[in-house]
Design a protein around this motif. Structure first.
Motif, PDB file in Angstrom:
ATOM      1  N   LYS A  63      37.091  33.735  41.414  1.00 42.16           N
ATOM      2  CA  LYS A  63      37.434  34.942  42.265  1.00 42.16           C
ATOM      3  C   LYS A  63      38.375  35.900  41.213  1.00 42.16           C
ATOM      4  CE  LYS A  63      40.555  36.850  45.697  1.00 42.16           C
ATOM      5  NZ  LYS A  63      41.592  36.607  46.714  1.00 42.16           N
ATOM      6  N   GLY A  64      39.038  35.257  40.485  1.00 47.92           N
ATOM      7  CA  GLY A  64      39.991  35.911  39.372  1.00 47.92           C
ATOM      8  C   GLY A  64      39.028  36.823  38.341  1.00 47.92           C
ATOM      9  N   TYR A  65      38.102  36.126  37.927  1.00 50.46           N
ATOM     10  CA  TYR A  65      37.041  36.591  36.833  1.00 50.46           C
ATOM     11  C   TYR A  65      36.565  37.658  37.384  1.00 50.46           C
ATOM     12  CZ  TYR A  65      37.634  32.321  33.977  1.00 50.46           C
ATOM     13  OH  TYR A  65      38.113  31.260  33.188  1.00 50.46           O
ATOM     14  N   TYR A  66      36.047  37.695  38.730  1.00 51.82           N
ATOM     15  CA  TYR A  66      35.193  38.585  39.399  1.00 51.82           C
ATOM     16  C   TYR A  66      36.154  40.089  39.769  1.00 51.82           C
ATOM     17  CZ  TYR A  66      31.139  35.641  40.197  1.00 51.82           C
ATOM     18  OH  TYR A  66      29.946  34.975  40.036  1.00 51.82           O
ATOM     19  N   CYS A  67      37.283  39.624  39.972  1.00 54.05           N
ATOM     20  CA  CYS A  67      38.277  40.869  40.227  1.00 54.05           C
ATOM     21  C   CYS A  67      38.719  41.400  39.181  1.00 54.05           C
ATOM     22  CB  CYS A  67      39.463  40.316  40.860  1.00 54.05           C
ATOM     23  SG  CYS A  67      39.350  39.683  42.491  1.00 54.05           S
ATOM     24  N   LEU A  68      38.775  40.596  37.827  1.00 58.18           N
ATOM     25  CA  LEU A  68      39.041  41.193  36.569  1.00 58.18           C
ATOM     26  C   LEU A  68      37.656  42.062  36.092  1.00 58.18           C
ATOM     27  CD1 LEU A  68      40.644  41.611  33.982  1.00 58.18           C
ATOM     28  CD2 LEU A  68      39.554  39.458  33.155  1.00 58.18           C
ATOM     29  N   LEU A  69      36.643  41.522  36.548  1.00 55.53           N
ATOM     30  CA  LEU A  69      35.435  42.532  36.061  1.00 55.53           C
ATOM     31  C   LEU A  69      35.273  43.817  36.827  1.00 55.53           C
ATOM     32  CD1 LEU A  69      32.592  39.788  35.664  1.00 55.53           C
ATOM     33  CD2 LEU A  69      33.432  41.371  33.962  1.00 55.53           C
ATOM     34  N   ILE A  70      35.527  43.646  38.210  1.00 56.57           N
ATOM     35  CA  ILE A  70      35.701  44.806  38.993  1.00 56.57           C
ATOM     36  C   ILE A  70      36.805  45.857  38.801  1.00 56.57           C
ATOM     37  CG2 ILE A  70      36.277  45.674  41.417  1.00 56.57           C
ATOM     38  CD1 ILE A  70      34.895  42.931  42.367  1.00 56.57           C
ATOM     39  N   ALA A  71      37.937  45.303  38.168  1.00 55.52           N
ATOM     40  CA  ALA A  71      39.066  46.181  37.692  1.00 55.52           C
ATOM     41  C   ALA A  71      38.721  46.823  36.375  1.00 55.52           C
ATOM     42  CB  ALA A  71      40.184  45.332  37.544  1.00 55.52           C
ATOM     43  N   ILE A  72      37.972  46.085  35.571  1.00 58.97           N
ATOM     44  CA  ILE A  72      37.554  46.999  34.486  1.00 58.97           C
ATOM     45  C   ILE A  72      36.234  47.819  34.507  1.00 58.97           C
ATOM     46  CG2 ILE A  72      36.364  46.522  31.962  1.00 58.97           C
ATOM     47  CD1 ILE A  72      37.940  43.885  32.199  1.00 58.97           C
ATOM     48  N   LEU A  73      35.432  47.322  35.166  1.00 58.85           N
ATOM     49  CA  LEU A  73      34.368  48.399  35.350  1.00 58.85           C
ATOM     50  C   LEU A  73      34.567  49.476  36.260  1.00 58.85           C
ATOM     51  CD1 LEU A  73      31.419  45.595  35.902  1.00 58.85           C
ATOM     52  CD2 LEU A  73      32.037  47.053  33.693  1.00 58.85           C
ATOM     53  N   CYS A  74      35.349  49.434  37.239  1.00 52.10           N
ATOM     54  CA  CYS A  74      35.680  50.593  38.321  1.00 52.10           C
ATOM     55  C   CYS A  74      36.932  51.090  38.053  1.00 52.10           C
ATOM     56  CB  CYS A  74      35.637  50.026  39.770  1.00 52.10           C
ATOM     57  SG  CYS A  74      34.119  49.159  40.060  1.00 52.10           S
ATOM     58  N   ASN A  75      37.740  50.819  36.777  1.00 52.55           N
ATOM     59  CA  ASN A  75      38.862  51.307  36.397  1.00 52.55           C
ATOM     60  C   ASN A  75      40.095  51.199  37.762  1.00 52.55           C
ATOM     61  OD1 ASN A  75      40.897  52.710  34.861  1.00 52.55           O
ATOM     62  ND2 ASN A  75      40.116  54.762  35.203  1.00 52.55           N
ATOM     63  N   LEU A  76      40.047  50.225  38.133  1.00 50.35           N
ATOM     64  CA  LEU A  76      40.958  49.854  39.348  1.00 50.35           C
ATOM     65  C   LEU A  76      42.259  48.875  38.925  1.00 50.35           C
ATOM     66  CD1 LEU A  76      38.169  48.950  42.229  1.00 50.35           C
ATOM     67  CD2 LEU A  76      39.497  51.167  41.599  1.00 50.35           C
ATOM     68  N   ASN A  77      43.162  48.772  39.614  1.00 48.02           N
ATOM     69  CA  ASN A  77      44.286  48.080  39.391  1.00 48.02           C
ATOM     70  C   ASN A  77      43.873  46.589  40.037  1.00 48.02           C
ATOM     71  OD1 ASN A  77      45.343  48.044  42.108  1.00 48.02           O
ATOM     72  ND2 ASN A  77      46.456  49.700  41.605  1.00 48.02           N
ATOM     73  N   ALA A  78      44.693  45.525  39.747  1.00 49.21           N
ATOM     74  CA  ALA A  78      44.490  44.125  40.434  1.00 49.21           C
ATOM     75  C   ALA A  78      44.488  44.197  41.858  1.00 49.21           C
ATOM     76  CB  ALA A  78      45.724  43.419  39.857  1.00 49.21           C
ATOM     77  N   ALA A  79      45.320  44.926  42.602  1.00 46.52           N
ATOM     78  CA  ALA A  79      45.274  45.040  44.148  1.00 46.52           C
ATOM     79  C   ALA A  79      44.049  45.517  44.773  1.00 46.52           C
ATOM     80  CB  ALA A  79      46.574  45.439  44.599  1.00 46.52           C
ATOM     81  N   GLU A  80      43.733  46.542  44.028  1.00 47.40           N
ATOM     82  CA  GLU A  80      42.472  47.401  44.278  1.00 47.40           C
ATOM     83  C   GLU A  80      41.355  46.529  44.025  1.00 47.40           C
ATOM     84  OE1 GLU A  80      44.140  51.948  43.643  1.00 47.40           O
ATOM     85  OE2 GLU A  80      42.995  51.008  42.053  1.00 47.40           O
ATOM     86  N   ALA A  81      41.201  45.802  42.975  1.00 51.01           N
ATOM     87  CA  ALA A  81      40.014  44.943  42.672  1.00 51.01           C
ATOM     88  C   ALA A  81      39.698  43.903  43.721  1.00 51.01           C
ATOM     89  CB  ALA A  81      40.096  44.566  41.139  1.00 51.01           C
ATOM     90  N   SER A  82      41.028  43.264  43.739  1.00 52.56           N
ATOM     91  CA  SER A  82      41.045  42.097  44.640  1.00 52.56           C
ATOM     92  C   SER A  82      40.492  42.847  46.284  1.00 52.56           C
ATOM     93  CB  SER A  82      42.337  41.268  44.988  1.00 52.56           C
ATOM     94  OG  SER A  82      42.344  40.568  45.879  1.00 52.56           O
ATOM     95  N   THR A  83      40.967  43.620  46.714  1.00 53.13           N
ATOM     96  CA  THR A  83      40.386  44.402  47.839  1.00 53.13           C
ATOM     97  C   THR A  83      39.004  44.639  47.946  1.00 53.13           C
ATOM     98  OG1 THR A  83      42.597  45.276  48.293  1.00 53.13           O
ATOM     99  CG2 THR A  83      40.808  46.217  49.727  1.00 53.13           C
ATOM    100  N   MET A  84      38.446  45.006  46.733  1.00 56.18           N
ATOM    101  CA  MET A  84      37.007  45.474  46.753  1.00 56.18           C
ATOM    102  C   MET A  84      36.263  43.988  46.532  1.00 56.18           C
ATOM    103  SD  MET A  84      36.376  48.636  46.082  1.00 56.18           S
ATOM    104  CE  MET A  84      35.017  48.813  45.156  1.00 56.18           C
ATOM    105  N   TYR A  85      36.996  42.813  45.950  1.00 55.49           N
ATOM    106  CA  TYR A  85      35.993  41.611  46.043  1.00 55.49           C
ATOM    107  C   TYR A  85      35.986  41.080  47.502  1.00 55.49           C
ATOM    108  CZ  TYR A  85      35.170  36.864  45.062  1.00 55.49           C
ATOM    109  OH  TYR A  85      34.673  35.625  44.916  1.00 55.49           O
ATOM    110  N   GLU A  86      37.131  41.279  48.319  1.00 52.98           N
ATOM    111  CA  GLU A  86      37.225  40.676  49.570  1.00 52.98           C
ATOM    112  C   GLU A  86      36.292  41.358  50.463  1.00 52.98           C
ATOM    113  OE1 GLU A  86      38.934  37.943  50.632  1.00 52.98           O
ATOM    114  OE2 GLU A  86      39.507  37.615  48.572  1.00 52.98           O
ATOM    115  N   TYR A  87      36.233  42.688  50.415  1.00 54.99           N
ATOM    116  CA  TYR A  87      35.534  43.337  51.572  1.00 54.99           C
ATOM    117  C   TYR A  87      34.262  44.026  51.070  1.00 54.99           C
ATOM    118  CZ  TYR A  87      40.098  43.143  53.803  1.00 54.99           C
ATOM    119  OH  TYR A  87      41.136  42.844  54.427  1.00 54.99           O
TER     120      TYR A  87
END
Length: 111
Positions: A7-31
């Motif tokens: 989950k952490g790896y996926y959130c990191l990828l989402i954050a990098i690719l979408c230019n999001l912060n950690a909380a936003e990336a976690s939300t994107m991963y969850e929902y």
């Protein structure tokens, strides 16, 4: 344990690719990106490629305009790639300059 690590790896990828912060990336991963909250996160992201070309006074005016439109200081700071304190300081200086100019015009009219 392994799922949390992935989950952490996926959130990191989402954050990098979408230019999001950690909380936003976690939300994107969850929902997922189709969730209304995630759509709102992506919609609120301000990205202006011509920001780098602006002068400081123009940048301050643009920051104030975005704040007046309802964007948060964090969103504006991310758009201009600076700290939120920089946004506050530049907008404060801009409003102080305008107030000083307004006062001098009023004083000149009274003379």
């Amino acid at each position: 344990m392994k799922d949390d690590e992935y989950k952490g790896y996926y959130c990191l990828l989402i954050a990098i690719l979408c230019n999001l912060n950690a909380a936003e990336a976690s939300t994107m991963y969850e929902y997922g990106p189709d969730h209304p909250l995630c759509r709102k996160i992506l919609k609120k992201k301000v990205r202006k490629p011509s920001i780098k070309k602006l002068k400081e006074s123009e940048m301050a005016a643009a920051m104030k305009a975005l704040l007046d439109q309802g964007y948060s200081q964090d969103a504006v700071s991310e758009a201009f790639q600076c700290f939120p304190s920089t946004v506050r300081r530049r907008v404060r200086k801009l409003t102080e300059r305008k107030e000083t100019n307004d006062r001098s015009e009023i004083d000149c009219r009274n003379i």
